[in-house]
Scaffold this active site. Sequence first.
Site, PDB file in Angstrom:
ATOM      1  N   PHE A 188       0.828  -1.200   0.000  1.00 22.64           N
ATOM      2  CA  PHE A 188       0.000   0.000   0.000  1.00 22.64           C
ATOM      3  C   PHE A 188       0.863   1.249   0.000  1.00 22.64           C
ATOM      4  O   PHE A 188       1.876   1.313   0.713  1.00 22.64           O
ATOM      5  CB  PHE A 188      -0.871   0.050   1.269  1.00 22.64           C
ATOM      6  CG  PHE A 188      -1.810  -1.094   1.465  1.00 22.64           C
ATOM      7  CD1 PHE A 188      -3.106  -1.044   0.958  1.00 22.64           C
ATOM      8  CD2 PHE A 188      -1.413  -2.221   2.172  1.00 22.64           C
ATOM      9  CE1 PHE A 188      -3.980  -2.097   1.161  1.00 22.64           C
ATOM     10  CE2 PHE A 188      -2.280  -3.284   2.375  1.00 22.64           C
ATOM     11  CZ  PHE A 188      -3.567  -3.221   1.875  1.00 22.64           C
ATOM     12  N   ASP A 189       0.441   2.246  -0.754  1.00 21.34           N
ATOM     13  CA  ASP A 189       0.882   3.601  -0.455  1.00 21.34           C
ATOM     14  C   ASP A 189       0.187   3.991   0.846  1.00 21.34           C
ATOM     15  O   ASP A 189      -0.766   3.339   1.283  1.00 21.34           O
ATOM     16  CB  ASP A 189       0.504   4.534  -1.602  1.00 21.34           C
ATOM     17  CG  ASP A 189       0.825   5.983  -1.294  1.00 21.34           C
ATOM     18  OD1 ASP A 189       1.986   6.266  -0.943  1.00 21.34           O
ATOM     19  OD2 ASP A 189      -0.082   6.824  -1.369  1.00 21.34           O
ATOM     20  N   LEU A 190       0.642   5.077   1.469  1.00 23.06           N
ATOM     21  CA  LEU A 190       0.066   5.464   2.765  1.00 23.06           C
ATOM     22  C   LEU A 190      -0.865   6.664   2.639  1.00 23.06           C
ATOM     23  O   LEU A 190      -2.081   6.537   2.709  1.00 23.06           O
ATOM     24  CB  LEU A 190       1.194   5.737   3.760  1.00 23.06           C
ATOM     25  CG  LEU A 190       0.796   5.950   5.217  1.00 23.06           C
ATOM     26  CD1 LEU A 190      -0.036   4.794   5.756  1.00 23.06           C
ATOM     27  CD2 LEU A 190       2.046   6.152   6.075  1.00 23.06           C
ATOM     28  N   ASP A 191      -0.289   7.852   2.429  1.00 17.58           N
ATOM     29  CA  ASP A 191      -1.100   9.077   2.338  1.00 17.58           C
ATOM     30  C   ASP A 191      -1.971   9.054   1.090  1.00 17.58           C
ATOM     31  O   ASP A 191      -1.492   8.837  -0.027  1.00 17.58           O
ATOM     32  CB  ASP A 191      -0.187  10.302   2.295  1.00 17.58           C
ATOM     33  CG  ASP A 191       0.585  10.485   3.588  1.00 17.58           C
ATOM     34  OD1 ASP A 191      -0.047  10.677   4.632  1.00 17.58           O
ATOM     35  OD2 ASP A 191       1.834  10.418   3.559  1.00 17.58           O
TER      36      ASP A 191
END
Length: 211
Positions: free
Chosen positions: A5-8
């Site tokens: 996953f990317d976060l932001d």
Amino acid sequence: MAILFDLDGTLVDTVPLILATVRHAFDGYGWCPSEAEWIAGIGTPLRTQLAGFARAPEDVELLQARYRRFWLAEHDRMTRCFPGALEVVERLAARGHPLGVVTAKVEEGAWRTLRHTGLDRSMGAVVGADSCARAKPDPEPVLLALSRLGRPPSEALLLGDSPHDLVAGRRAGVRTAAALWGACSAEALAAAEPDHRLATIGELLALVDAG
């Protein structure tokens, strides 16, 4: 299957925090990048973004310091998971899927966000901007996360809300899914040629189930 996953903008709704922090960093500087200009660079390391907008190279340190002070002060108040994100992550972890985060944040900042939201309990790997020599859209961070999880690219899926995420995933040889609820436009994400486009994070469960 491993899921990265990317976060932001993908797991956590932090774009309002990011934009407020940018305004603070450039307050009194004489000008400030527009929201659209900053959003277009989301997914690249902070210092790289700031260097693109600073009037002189020596200004980057000051702008970064102002950015970090405000971010640290306001992070907990303005950081939350997108609706359903924590539940989806926990269900995937419970099913035995190795999970990881690949972010443009430095690792320390990423772990703060993960601990604050409770996502940290499910993550087996976290790769930040300071974890390796190159950042997204280079594939190195994606490959490093998979190495830490012990899975090859052929057994992985990456979910992200910026073209940088999707291009990095494609270059690493993993399947990619665009998070349409994030900061970037559907048109910008389509140009990065994701394998899948998800309107909500809940759709990730069915995609993973389908293999």
